[in-house]
Design a protein around this motif. Sequence first.
Motif, mmCIF file in Angstrom:
data_model
loop_
_atom_site.group_PDB
_atom_site.id
_atom_site.type_symbol
_atom_site.label_atom_id
_atom_site.label_comp_id
_atom_site.label_asym_id
_atom_site.label_seq_id
_atom_site.Cartn_x
_atom_site.Cartn_y
_atom_site.Cartn_z
ATOM 1 N N MET A 1 14.790 -19.439 15.005
ATOM 2 C CA MET A 1 16.359 -19.461 15.422
ATOM 3 C C MET A 1 16.880 -19.075 14.551
ATOM 4 S SD MET A 1 16.469 -19.918 18.443
ATOM 5 C CE MET A 1 17.999 -20.769 18.768
ATOM 6 N N ALA A 2 18.248 -18.197 13.888
ATOM 7 C CA ALA A 2 19.223 -17.825 12.913
ATOM 8 C C ALA A 2 19.745 -18.738 12.773
ATOM 9 C CB ALA A 2 19.733 -16.610 13.656
ATOM 10 N N ASP A 3 19.923 -18.768 11.652
ATOM 11 C CA ASP A 3 20.858 -19.678 10.872
ATOM 12 C C ASP A 3 22.226 -19.181 10.603
ATOM 13 O OD1 ASP A 3 18.840 -21.049 9.672
ATOM 14 O OD2 ASP A 3 19.172 -19.369 8.196
ATOM 15 N N ILE A 4 22.122 -18.556 11.193
ATOM 16 C CA ILE A 4 24.240 -17.543 11.291
ATOM 17 C C ILE A 4 24.284 -16.607 11.946
ATOM 18 C CG2 ILE A 4 23.926 -17.153 8.391
ATOM 19 C CD1 ILE A 4 27.284 -17.960 8.221
ATOM 20 N N GLY A 5 25.062 -16.267 12.801
ATOM 21 C CA GLY A 5 25.459 -14.635 13.188
ATOM 22 C C GLY A 5 26.482 -14.275 12.497
ATOM 23 N N VAL A 6 26.716 -12.864 12.900
ATOM 24 C CA VAL A 6 27.500 -11.914 12.120
ATOM 25 C C VAL A 6 27.822 -10.929 13.452
ATOM 26 C CG1 VAL A 6 28.712 -10.001 10.850
ATOM 27 C CG2 VAL A 6 27.148 -11.674 9.759
ATOM 28 N N ILE A 7 29.602 -10.752 14.045
ATOM 29 C CA ILE A 7 30.021 -10.421 14.684
ATOM 30 C C ILE A 7 30.414 -9.111 14.025
ATOM 31 C CG2 ILE A 7 30.931 -10.086 16.591
ATOM 32 C CD1 ILE A 7 30.812 -12.743 17.323
ATOM 33 N N GLY A 8 30.606 -7.860 14.094
ATOM 34 C CA GLY A 8 30.975 -6.855 13.573
ATOM 35 C C GLY A 8 30.354 -6.005 12.581
ATOM 36 N N LEU A 9 29.490 -5.247 12.876
ATOM 37 C CA LEU A 9 28.744 -4.168 11.381
ATOM 38 C C LEU A 9 29.463 -3.260 11.202
ATOM 39 C CD1 LEU A 9 25.590 -4.618 13.411
ATOM 40 C CD2 LEU A 9 25.881 -5.959 11.464
ATOM 41 N N SER A 10 30.400 -2.731 10.992
ATOM 42 C CA SER A 10 31.474 -1.860 9.903
ATOM 43 C C SER A 10 30.844 -1.846 8.534
ATOM 44 C CB SER A 10 32.816 -2.256 10.399
ATOM 45 O OG SER A 10 33.230 -0.673 9.652
ATOM 46 N N THR A 11 31.565 -1.571 7.503
ATOM 47 C CA THR A 11 31.207 -2.191 5.829
ATOM 48 C C THR A 11 30.972 -3.449 5.627
ATOM 49 O OG1 THR A 11 32.844 -0.087 5.915
ATOM 50 C CG2 THR A 11 32.248 -0.927 4.056
ATOM 51 N N MET A 12 31.745 -4.549 6.241
ATOM 52 C CA MET A 12 32.155 -5.375 5.277
ATOM 53 C C MET A 12 31.214 -6.157 6.230
ATOM 54 S SD MET A 12 33.795 -5.704 3.204
ATOM 55 C CE MET A 12 34.543 -7.205 2.509
ATOM 56 N N GLY A 13 30.860 -6.359 7.303
ATOM 57 C CA GLY A 13 30.226 -7.132 8.002
ATOM 58 C C GLY A 13 29.325 -7.247 7.891
ATOM 59 N N GLY A 14 28.606 -6.049 8.306
ATOM 60 C CA GLY A 14 27.166 -5.989 7.881
ATOM 61 C C GLY A 14 26.542 -5.526 6.853
ATOM 62 N N ASN A 15 27.642 -5.338 5.060
ATOM 63 C CA ASN A 15 27.025 -5.710 3.939
ATOM 64 C C ASN A 15 27.340 -7.148 3.713
ATOM 65 O OD1 ASN A 15 26.991 -3.597 1.966
ATOM 66 N ND2 ASN A 15 28.651 -2.465 3.883
ATOM 67 N N LEU A 16 27.963 -7.750 4.284
ATOM 68 C CA LEU A 16 27.791 -9.525 4.633
ATOM 69 C C LEU A 16 26.540 -9.730 4.858
ATOM 70 C CD1 LEU A 16 29.739 -11.269 3.295
ATOM 71 C CD2 LEU A 16 30.988 -11.412 5.177
ATOM 72 N N ALA A 17 26.809 -9.460 6.335
ATOM 73 C CA ALA A 17 24.742 -10.032 6.666
ATOM 74 C C ALA A 17 23.505 -9.626 5.787
ATOM 75 C CB ALA A 17 24.383 -9.383 8.088
ATOM 76 N N LEU A 18 23.871 -8.701 5.293
ATOM 77 C CA LEU A 18 22.493 -8.596 3.868
ATOM 78 C C LEU A 18 22.650 -9.191 2.833
ATOM 79 C CD1 LEU A 18 22.940 -4.506 4.004
ATOM 80 C CD2 LEU A 18 21.064 -5.575 5.788
ATOM 81 N N ASN A 19 23.829 -9.101 2.310
ATOM 82 C CA ASN A 19 23.827 -10.713 1.483
ATOM 83 C C ASN A 19 23.024 -11.979 2.295
ATOM 84 O OD1 ASN A 19 25.511 -11.871 -0.638
ATOM 85 N ND2 ASN A 19 26.851 -11.468 -0.325
ATOM 86 N N ILE A 20 23.369 -11.848 3.087
ATOM 87 C CA ILE A 20 23.526 -13.861 3.003
ATOM 88 C C ILE A 20 21.498 -13.915 3.690
ATOM 89 C CG2 ILE A 20 24.125 -15.635 4.999
ATOM 90 C CD1 ILE A 20 26.390 -13.974 6.078
ATOM 91 N N GLU A 21 21.036 -12.911 4.380
ATOM 92 C CA GLU A 21 20.296 -12.513 4.486
ATOM 93 C C GLU A 21 19.249 -12.512 3.046
ATOM 94 O OE1 GLU A 21 15.976 -10.843 5.022
ATOM 95 O OE2 GLU A 21 17.663 -9.931 4.069
ATOM 96 N N ARG A 22 19.514 -11.846 1.676
ATOM 97 C CA ARG A 22 19.359 -11.821 0.662
ATOM 98 C C ARG A 22 18.783 -13.221 0.316
ATOM 99 N NH1 ARG A 22 22.356 -8.986 -1.588
ATOM 100 N NH2 ARG A 22 23.166 -10.356 -2.698
ATOM 101 N N ASN A 23 20.128 -13.827 0.734
ATOM 102 C CA ASN A 23 19.684 -15.023 -0.124
ATOM 103 C C ASN A 23 19.495 -16.191 1.152
ATOM 104 O OD1 ASN A 23 21.625 -15.366 -2.290
ATOM 105 N ND2 ASN A 23 22.723 -14.229 -1.009
ATOM 106 N N LYS A 24 18.111 -15.923 1.415
ATOM 107 C CA LYS A 24 17.350 -16.526 2.082
ATOM 108 C C LYS A 24 17.897 -17.310 3.548
ATOM 109 C CE LYS A 24 14.048 -15.925 -1.038
ATOM 110 N NZ LYS A 24 14.457 -14.353 -1.541
ATOM 111 N N PHE A 25 18.829 -16.832 4.341
ATOM 112 C CA PHE A 25 19.141 -17.165 5.576
ATOM 113 C C PHE A 25 18.550 -16.500 6.506
ATOM 114 C CE2 PHE A 25 21.867 -18.949 2.983
ATOM 115 C CZ PHE A 25 21.396 -20.111 3.043
ATOM 116 N N LYS A 26 17.634 -16.970 8.098
ATOM 117 C CA LYS A 26 17.868 -15.700 8.775
ATOM 118 C C LYS A 26 19.306 -15.718 9.561
ATOM 119 C CE LYS A 26 14.963 -15.054 12.378
ATOM 120 N NZ LYS A 26 13.594 -15.518 13.392
ATOM 121 N N VAL A 27 19.315 -14.432 9.909
ATOM 122 C CA VAL A 27 20.676 -13.948 10.323
ATOM 123 C C VAL A 27 20.273 -12.976 11.347
ATOM 124 C CG1 VAL A 27 22.702 -12.537 9.788
ATOM 125 C CG2 VAL A 27 21.705 -13.585 7.864
ATOM 126 N N ALA A 28 21.788 -13.656 12.443
ATOM 127 C CA ALA A 28 21.540 -12.987 13.637
ATOM 128 C C ALA A 28 22.580 -11.856 13.668
ATOM 129 C CB ALA A 28 22.108 -13.581 15.473
#
Length: 474
Positions: A1-28
């Motif tokens: 299961m994912a630790d956290i979810g991000v809705i909205g994959l434009s500039t900010m949401g997409g990059n925030l999702a990548l940042n969270i994933e880089r910090n070892k969380f599974k992201v939906a």
Amino acid sequence: MADIGVIGLSTMGGNLALNIERNKFKVAVYNRTYSRTENFMKQNGDKNIVSSEKLEGFVNLLSKPRKIIIMVVAGKPVDSVIEQLLNYLEKGDLIMDCGNSFFEDTERRAIMLEEKGIKFMGVGVSGGEEGALNGPSIMPGGSPEAWNDVKHILELISAKADDGRPCVDYIGPRGAGHYVKSVHNAIEYADMQLIAEAYDILRKVLKLQPQKIAQIFEDWNKGELDSYLIEITSKIFKKIDDKTQKPLVDIVLDKAAQKGTGKWTSQNALNLGAPIPAINSAVVERVISSMKEKRVIASKKLFSGVDEEKAKYSGSPEELIESVRKALYASKINAYAQGMELLLIASEEYKYNLNLGSIASLWRSGCIIRAKFLNLITQAYEEDPKLTNLLLYPYFTNKLKDNLADWRKVIQIAVGLGIPVPAFSSSLAYYDSYRSEFLPANLIQAQRDFFGAHTFKRLDADLNENFHAHWEDK
Ligand code: NDP
């Protein structure tokens, strides 16, 4: 299961999702328009990220209690996403609106969601695309319990200041995070306007070319003005347009756009009775700049009244450059003093219990107004948490004393030549008003009493007493 979810994959949401994933969380992730999700997943298929075309599927990918970041256009879209989410969420789940929402919307949503048992945070995120990816400055507002649920994630993904402290801290209840983000953006407006006025003076008084101004800004960035905005400004002056081989800045249309946070802050400050003239003038100048067509017509009809020969600057260019630097720094101190005093007034009005030192500290890195200068502001509030206005912090008091003569000189030169410097001059007027024991408001009170019997108080009487005079002998 994912630790956290991000809705909205434009500039900010997409990059925030990548940042969270880089910090070892599974992201939906989820986006209203599925093609954006598909593109995102195509580019990031190798990462610990899962997606769903449908919102329900996205919600089901999340471990409970769910943590969901919304990063969409502020306003109605946020309400629409929340409304849809409510079909699938359970009590105890957490929604974090990380876009630039208006703080009153956040207050309303916080109350509505609390009634349904859903935790809610209004989170200000600053730093643009780069910050979202590598570490933004984060201003979370909401309940302390919700903050505890996500503190570990936000601390990891945030920018880190030079002393290693994460640029995130709990701001306060309900709309506090978005309120502070709005004031951050408004200070950013003032900072940008002040830099633009400094540039205008160098360009129009000394007739300097962008390449030379780039060098000046680079030098300034090595001293007390050291900041992200000064740094990118020097880079802007160096950029040559591929098409014309001219400095690109000279070809950019002089109409400044805005998305609303500066205007909201000005409107709110008027409601609260907080004086923020540097911010107001920055908002107004963006509005005037947008009236390009009217300005073009007026430029051919309205007189400057300037005697070019008499007003011409004949001193040393180096001296004026240094005076402009000092004027910029003095104006900047005043603009930040205004923004911070607004926070103080708002904190009382909205019961936000804001910690100004902590707020200045989390702006030190990651965000657009990041600057060496913010270390001094942090220090000011650490030394005196009850400081009412930054101008009264001894370091700034003395710095302003040292810069005042140059500040006045630069404004006189600009005004003498008909060059508009609204943020420079309104900051100086604020400073002179703030330090005046007596202002001509006695006359205003007299006028009010004359025409409206509004009464006045006397310097030589108890301030609880009101007086009315017959100003005219009948
Ligand atoms: P935009 O503000 O351009 O928002 C685009 C996103 O919003 C897309 O995912 C879009 O989905 C979605 N969206 C729009 N309308 C709706 C709707 N009615 N329902 C659902 N989704 C919708 O993207 P940014 O990444 O620039 O900004 C996101 C938020 O972050 C905004 O609030 C912005 O103000 C704030 N912000 C932006 C910064 C920046 O530098 N760009 C910096 C700091 C904060 P779709 O693909 O379907 O159109």
